[in-house]
Design a protein around this motif. Structure first.
Motif, PDB file in Angstrom:
ATOM      1  N   ALA A   1      13.055  -0.146 -11.856  1.00  0.00           N
ATOM      2  CA  ALA A   1      12.179   0.752 -12.626  1.00  0.00           C
ATOM      3  C   ALA A   1      10.693   0.460 -12.413  1.00  0.00           C
ATOM      4  CB  ALA A   1      12.541   0.719 -14.110  1.00  0.00           C
ATOM      5  N   PRO A   2      10.229  -0.798 -12.482  1.00  0.00           N
ATOM      6  CA  PRO A   2       8.796  -1.035 -12.256  1.00  0.00           C
ATOM      7  C   PRO A   2       8.360  -0.664 -10.837  1.00  0.00           C
ATOM      8  CG  PRO A   2       9.812  -2.944 -13.288  1.00  0.00           C
ATOM      9  CD  PRO A   2      10.923  -2.023 -12.880  1.00  0.00           C
ATOM     10  N   GLU A   3       9.216  -0.911  -9.867  1.00  0.00           N
ATOM     11  CA  GLU A   3       8.892  -0.586  -8.471  1.00  0.00           C
ATOM     12  C   GLU A   3       8.841   0.924  -8.261  1.00  0.00           C
ATOM     13  OE1 GLU A   3       8.434  -1.953  -4.314  1.00  0.00           O
ATOM     14  OE2 GLU A   3       7.778  -2.466  -6.313  1.00  0.00           O
ATOM     15  N   ILE A   4       9.791   1.649  -8.807  1.00  0.00           N
ATOM     16  CA  ILE A   4       9.789   3.105  -8.677  1.00  0.00           C
ATOM     17  C   ILE A   4       8.570   3.682  -9.383  1.00  0.00           C
ATOM     18  CG2 ILE A   4      11.041   5.200  -9.391  1.00  0.00           C
ATOM     19  CD1 ILE A   4      13.620   3.671  -8.578  1.00  0.00           C
ATOM     20  N   ALA A   5       8.209   3.126 -10.527  1.00  0.00           N
ATOM     21  CA  ALA A   5       7.003   3.580 -11.233  1.00  0.00           C
ATOM     22  C   ALA A   5       5.750   3.298 -10.393  1.00  0.00           C
ATOM     23  CB  ALA A   5       6.900   2.887 -12.589  1.00  0.00           C
TER      24      ALA A   5
ATOM     25  N   ASP B   1       0.806  -1.217   0.000  1.00  0.00           N
ATOM     26  CA  ASP B   1       0.000   0.000   0.000  1.00  0.00           C
ATOM     27  C   ASP B   1       0.847   1.280   0.000  1.00  0.00           C
ATOM     28  OD1 ASP B   1       0.924  -0.206   2.596  1.00  0.00           O
ATOM     29  OD2 ASP B   1      -1.003   0.239   3.526  1.00  0.00           O
ATOM     30  N   CYS B   2       2.171   1.138  -0.077  1.00  0.00           N
ATOM     31  CA  CYS B   2       3.039   2.313  -0.226  1.00  0.00           C
ATOM     32  C   CYS B   2       3.075   2.662  -1.705  1.00  0.00           C
ATOM     33  CB  CYS B   2       4.447   2.018   0.274  1.00  0.00           C
ATOM     34  SG  CYS B   2       4.619   2.013   2.049  1.00  0.00           S
ATOM     35  N   ASN B   3       2.382   3.698  -2.087  1.00  0.00           N
ATOM     36  CA  ASN B   3       2.354   4.137  -3.483  1.00  0.00           C
ATOM     37  C   ASN B   3       1.763   5.543  -3.568  1.00  0.00           C
ATOM     38  OD1 ASN B   3      -0.394   3.734  -3.151  1.00  0.00           O
ATOM     39  ND2 ASN B   3      -0.430   1.815  -4.260  1.00  0.00           N
TER      40      ASN B   3
END
Length: 143
Positions: A89-93, A69-71
């Motif tokens: 990259a996918p996680e940072i996005a 839920d961190c987003n």
């Protein structure tokens, strides 16, 4: 919130947050959703560098996986080497809200194209924003 691949760096981030009266700040290992991308190997390598004997109990106590839920952050900043940044990259996005910004450092100038290629799938206007003696800052806006 912060994300770090090195449990010792997580402990340092928490110490720095406490010194700066940021009691709510939390720093995490990358989420399990990117485990298959090679990020798990980055975390394991960081642990082995810090503890060549292979004891991970202390390291694990200093770093919990990033909760799902961190987003939806307005700004995501990372200062990690280029290889892990590509894998993240996918996680940072995922962490960055639509129209949010990112800023990446810890990148050598010859690695710019690799970073820009990895992040252009998720972000618009990905570019080298600054160059300081061969170390670059790459920025962009979430699609």
């Amino acid at each position: 919130a912060g994300v770090e691949i090195d449990p010792d760096s997580i402990a340092a981030a928490h110490s720095n947050a406490a010194l700066n009266n940021l009691a709510a700040f939390q720093c995490y290992l990358p989420s399990l959703s990117v485990a298959g991308s090679g990020v798990g190997a980055d975390v394991t390598l960081a642990q082995k560098i810090r503890d060549p004997a292979g004891s991970t109990a202390a390291a694990e106590s200093r770093g919990a996986p990033l909760p799902s839920d961190c987003n939806e952050y307005d700004l995501v900043v990372a200062n990690i080497l280029a290889g892990p940044l590509v894998r993240l990259a996918p996680e940072i996005a995922r962490l960055c809200r639509s129209d949010g910004q990112f800023a990446l450092s810890g990148i050598l100038a010859p690695q710019a194209d690799m970073i820009i290629d990895a992040y252009s799938f998720f972000f618009d206007d990905v570019k080298v924003e600054d160059d300081d003696r061969g170390w670059i800052l790459v920025t962009g806006t979430r699609k």
